[in-house]
Design an enzyme around this catalytic site. Structure first.
Site, PDB file in Angstrom:
ATOM      1  N   GLU A 398      23.961 -42.142  18.747  1.00 14.55           N
ATOM      2  CA  GLU A 398      23.992 -41.054  17.772  1.00 14.55           C
ATOM      3  C   GLU A 398      25.110 -41.207  16.742  1.00 14.55           C
ATOM      4  OE1 GLU A 398      21.669 -39.607  21.255  1.00 14.55           O
ATOM      5  OE2 GLU A 398      23.582 -40.662  21.010  1.00 14.55           O
ATOM      6  N   GLN A 420      17.459 -36.124  19.154  1.00 12.86           N
ATOM      7  CA  GLN A 420      16.320 -35.880  20.032  1.00 12.86           C
ATOM      8  C   GLN A 420      16.423 -34.499  20.670  1.00 12.86           C
ATOM      9  OE1 GLN A 420      15.405 -38.419  23.675  1.00 12.86           O
ATOM     10  NE2 GLN A 420      13.975 -39.254  22.150  1.00 12.86           N
ATOM     11  N   PHE A 421      17.619 -34.119  21.055  1.00 11.16           N
ATOM     12  CA  PHE A 421      17.958 -32.757  21.473  1.00 11.16           C
ATOM     13  C   PHE A 421      19.305 -32.428  20.844  1.00 11.16           C
ATOM     14  CE2 PHE A 421      14.994 -34.100  24.687  1.00 11.16           C
ATOM     15  CZ  PHE A 421      14.252 -32.958  24.984  1.00 11.16           C
ATOM     16  N   ASP A 423      21.727 -31.035  22.034  1.00 17.80           N
ATOM     17  CA  ASP A 423      22.800 -31.300  22.999  1.00 17.80           C
ATOM     18  C   ASP A 423      23.418 -32.682  22.792  1.00 17.80           C
ATOM     19  OD1 ASP A 423      21.837 -29.125  25.463  1.00 17.80           O
ATOM     20  OD2 ASP A 423      20.347 -29.843  24.038  1.00 17.80           O
ATOM     21  N   HIS A 465      19.759 -29.973  27.829  1.00 18.56           N
ATOM     22  CA  HIS A 465      18.665 -29.988  26.864  1.00 18.56           C
ATOM     23  C   HIS A 465      18.376 -28.599  26.309  1.00 18.56           C
ATOM     24  CE1 HIS A 465      18.014 -33.703  29.156  1.00 18.56           C
ATOM     25  NE2 HIS A 465      17.353 -34.167  28.108  1.00 18.56           N
TER      26      HIS A 465
END
Length: 659
Positions: A398, A420-421, A423, A465
């Site tokens: 990330e 993607q999430f 979190d 998540h």
């Protein structure tokens, strides 16, 4: 030290010598000024000039270089006037950062130099993005980025090398191995014999050269750059050198054995090159003396010019305005009345698609977003429509990808990054908080990046998540934060975010993806960032909320039709619509702030404080908050239901209305 001049003629050799001498003499003057107390801090690159000078000479003027704080030679070789650099070091208004940052913590598009920040490593991912923009634009260019041997232990180093390798990006990763990270010697930093050997793990070329030999540096970089301009690929280059002074002057060098100073003094890049030129007959002692006298006079003139400049007079409006790039997007309505019923998830996909069609320099990046269509299938079909160059699967890194997004922006592109999430954004925190958010304030550079954040609970996904982490970003100046609750807002705010040249954190609630729908315009339109909407009129109390909280509030109002509750959907959290919230509270006299995030330090605390300060005389009851528990989010459905703010909404509204 053996110098191979190859095809370099005498005139060029002398120009190389002058390019080496100029930063050395500036540094020697800085050390005098430091002892005199006229400057406060200095990071010395004495003994390392051959790397900065030789590599910059080998790069084309239009190619980006991303140096570190000991690379004065990059800036001087790119012909930045000393007075401009001195103004930067002294915190003057005429400096690159207008007194807001020090040293070489700045960038300049004029000279194609992007400076570092104090956190080692992030600049390497920026180089990936800059190079990617060149590749996408068909530009046969190379990008050069520096790090120290200490920085090679950072995750950013490995992420950047991996991305560059996988994407075949024309980046030269240059390691200045000077033996120490502040006081930590290399034997306590890494185990491998040569740092260039790390290239093997990424399937790329790695070389180690004498960083004190200006011709070896120049010839090597020249050869590599010529190759990768035509055949894009990254190369890892380790330049061996030594730091002859402290990490910065105040730290000293007592931790360094004397024999190392003695050995490396014999390898001084300036004196050795000077001797070589004298032996070659390319330079005379008289020329050296004349050059030094000229430089001494020029240095004194340029420096005293800056010392005579007035100190900065702080201006409050300027400071506040410069945090963001000025941008007034006129909201525009769809050009026709055609509408289609779309789910929240479809509206986001629709907005992305229209943004991609409008901006041919918009790039989407994220894990599994290409053929797979993303974890939630929002980009399904995009590869077929826009191609894999613009819809890019990324490695799981990330930080590297957010940094690459900023690099794309620096080099003229737009990007939307999908976490993607939400979190998982913790892995990119440094890039977002310290690079994306602060860059415009520091040196006036737009950061045209949107980070999509699939967020929230309600699906039993557990503590990694399901977090509501918007408050991490709402307190960070330089970021804009939006959080739509309806499909129409999701599309309009996303298109506005794409247009905005500032970094936008775009929260999209996973629970809403397929659970709600409405008729929305098929054509492109935008919704102004920072404007709330009253979704239900009322007179008895105001519920101030956003995201899934809006739907909780609407459900409450539906089941309590005898109560006149006004619901304000913030839609944007940074900036947030203070006027709309104040107007509602002044109208009803009661306010409940509802959000899915935890109570302590949730964004609702900011709204409550504002209302207490600005609407106190209009209130008939204390401002109250309804939020989720101050715990991590549990997975079990019953535990999750108990955790969420919705479980306490009825009770809190009764308390508010009874007061």
């Amino acid at each position: 030290m053996i110098f191979e001049r190859k095809n370099v003629d005498n005139d060029k050799l002398v120009s190389f010598y002058k390019a080496l001498l100029w930063p050395r003499m500036i540094e020697e003057k800085m050390l005098i000024l430091l002892r005199q107390g006229r400057i406060g801090k200095w990071f010395s690159g004495i003994g390392q000039e051959a790397i900065a000078v030789g590599s910059t000479l080998a790069m084309q003027p239009s190619e980006y270089i991303l140096p570190m704080h000991r690379n004065l030679g990059v800036f001087t070789t790119r012909d930045i006037p000393l007075s401009k650099l001195m103004a930067q070091w002294q915190g003057k208004a005429s400096g690159f950062t207008k007194g807001r940052d020090r040293s070489f913590h700045f960038g300049t598009q004029e000279y194609k130099i992007i400076g570092m920040i104090s956190h080692l490593g992030p600049q390497m991912a920026l180089a990936d993005g800059i190079a990617l923009a060149d590749v996408l634009g068909g530009q046969k260019k190379a990008t050069l980025v520096y790090t120290g041997e200490g920085g090679t232990s950072e995750g950013d180093f490995h992420e950047a090398l991996n991305v560059a390798s996988v994407w075949n990006l024309p980046v030269i990763f240059l390691i200045e191995n000077n033996g120490y990270g502040l006081s930590t010697p290399v034997n306590e930093q890494y185990k491998c014999e040569k740092l260039s050997d790390r290239a093997i793990g990424y399937g790329i070329e790695g070389r180690t050269i004498d960083g004190n030999n200006v011709l070896e540096v120049y010839n090597t970089i020249n050869e590599i750059a010529n190759d990768i301009r035509q055949n894009p690929k990254p190369v890892l280059l380790e330049c061996m050198t030594f730091r002859m002074r402290g990490h910065e002057e105040a730290s000293g060098t007592k931790y360094v054995p004397q024999h190392l100073f003695d050995e490396w003094k014999e390898n001084d890049p300036l004196t050795n090159f000077e001797k070589f030129l004298l032996d070659e007959g390319a330079l005379t002692y008289d020329q050296i003396e004349v050059t030094r006298r000229g430089y001494t006079a020029l240095i004194d003139i340029e420096i005293e010019k800056v010392f005579s400049e007035p100190d900065i007079v702080p201006d409050l409006d300027t400071e506040l305005k410069d945090m963001y790039k000025p941008f007034n997007l006129p909201t525009f309505q769809p050009s026709n009345k055609s509408k289609t019923n779309k789910r929240y998830i479809d509206a986001i996909s629709d907005g992305l698609r229209q943004g991609m069609k409008k901006h041919d320099k918009l790039v989407l990046m994220g894990q599994d977003i290409a053929e797979y269509g993303g974890a939630f299938k929002i980009t399904q079909g995009f590869v077929e429509e826009f191609g894999r160059e613009r819809v890019r699967n990324t490695p799981i890194c990330e930080s590297g990808i957010v940094g690459a997004a900023m690099g794309l922006s620096i080099n003229g592109y737009k990007s939307v990054v999908e976490m993607q999430f939400a979190d998982f954004v913790t892995c990119a925190f440094n890039q977002i908080i310290n690079n994306l958010a602060k860059t415009h304030y520091r040196w006036d550079e737009a950061v045209d990046v949107v980070v999509r954040m699939p967020t929230g609970a309600g699906t039993g996904a557990g503590p990694f998540h399901s977090q509501s982490n918007e408050a991490w970003f709402t307190k960070t100046p330089g970021l804009k934060v939006v959080y739509p609750a309806f499909p129409s807002d999701a599309k309009g705010l996303l298109l506005a975010a794409i247009e905005d040249p500032n970094p936008v954190i775009y929260f999209e609630h996973k629970y809403l993806y397929r659970s709600i729908s409405e008729d929305i315009a098929d054509d492109e339109y935008t919704i102004e960032i920072g404007k709330a909407r009253v979704v239900r009129e009322g007179t008895q109390a105001s519920i101030i909320t956003y995201g899934l909280g809006v739907h909780w509030a609407l459900d409450y109002a539906k089941h309590h039709s005898d109560r006149s509750v006004e619901i304000v959907d913030l839609r944007s959290l940074q900036p947030w619509d203070k006027e709309a919230v104040e107007a509602s509270v002044k109208k009803t006299g009661r306010a409940l702030i509802l959000h899915e995030d935890t109570l302590t330090n949730g964004f609702g605390g900011e709204i409550a404080a504002h209302l207490a300060e600005h609407c106190f005389t209009y209130l008939d009851a204390p401002v109250m908050r309804c939020a989720s528990l101050d715990t991590a989010i549990p997975m079990n459905k019953a535990l999750e239901d108990q955790f969420l703010a919705k479980a306490r909404l009825e009770e809190m509204m009764e308390k508010l209305l009874r007061y």
